[in-house]
Enzyme design. Sequence first.
Site, mmCIF file in Angstrom:
data_model
loop_
_atom_site.group_PDB
_atom_site.id
_atom_site.type_symbol
_atom_site.label_atom_id
_atom_site.label_comp_id
_atom_site.label_asym_id
_atom_site.label_seq_id
_atom_site.Cartn_x
_atom_site.Cartn_y
_atom_site.Cartn_z
ATOM 1 N N ASP A 71 0.831 -1.199 0.000
ATOM 2 C CA ASP A 71 0.000 0.000 0.000
ATOM 3 C C ASP A 71 0.871 1.257 0.000
ATOM 4 O OD1 ASP A 71 -2.167 -1.671 0.178
ATOM 5 O OD2 ASP A 71 -2.328 -1.497 2.361
HETATM 6 N N1 URA Z 1 -1.464 -6.080 3.698
HETATM 7 C C1 URA Z 1 -1.929 -4.813 3.676
HETATM 8 O O1 URA Z 1 -2.942 -4.511 4.281
HETATM 9 N N2 URA Z 1 -1.230 -3.900 2.978
HETATM 10 C C2 URA Z 1 -0.079 -4.175 2.325
HETATM 11 O O2 URA Z 1 0.521 -3.277 1.724
HETATM 12 C C3 URA Z 1 0.384 -5.499 2.365
HETATM 13 C C4 URA Z 1 -0.330 -6.439 3.050
#
Ligand code: URA
Length: 235
Positions: free
Chosen positions: A101
């Site tokens: 993310d």
């Molecule tokens: N899980 C999440 O919520 N975000 C990420 O970036 C990776 C795994």
Amino acid sequence: MERLDKRLSQAGYGRREARELIRQGRVTADGQAALRPEEKYPAETAIAVDGVPLEEGFLYLMLHKPQGVVSSTEDPRERTVLDLLPRDPRFRGLFPVGRLDKDATGLLLLTDDGELAHRLLSPRRHVDKTYYIEVDGTLDAADAAAFAQGMTLGNGEACLPALLQPTGPDRGLVTLREGKYHQVKRMCAARGKPVTRLERVAFGPLELDRALPPGAWRALTATEVAALRAAGGGA
Ligand code: URA
């Protein structure tokens, strides 16, 4: 024997660009700084730019993704992880293997090896990904048990069993064998403990290199590439 600047231009660099890279001390010959464009080397000498070998073949880079960049190759509005790399003709085909993310940090593998990337991301391979998390709340044994059992998310989506290891009241390590959208955040939210920090510390056999500050990157070593291929079930 071939001039150093010629070796670089054969690999796709412009002549001027090659000389500039050499002058900046970013080029090595068999691991030693190579500072003279006109110096001639035998064909078997391993030339590298920024530690990345010049030879043809796939590239594998480890990036310490910082917050605020998106894990895609291009975006009309946002800075992408590829914007963190130098402009280099060899880097044109790179893409991130899976996503983190925008607000997440940590280990992101970049490669141009589509087949290995596909195998590493295949749900059938179950390549482990480990995240360091901090949450708003207190992690307890009931949370770890729920993760271990295989949770069902708010929308009814079922998760494979996962490992939650608290390392403090509001922090711990989560290991997943799959990669659903926002999975760690959604699993923690389903336990009523929203994630406030998320960092990927391991991807299969690779561990985040702590010598890399956020935003920095390096080429994988031959040993790391071999371990990755083994994790992907390939040769
Ligand atoms: N899980 C999440 O919520 N975000 C990420 O970036 C990776 C795994």
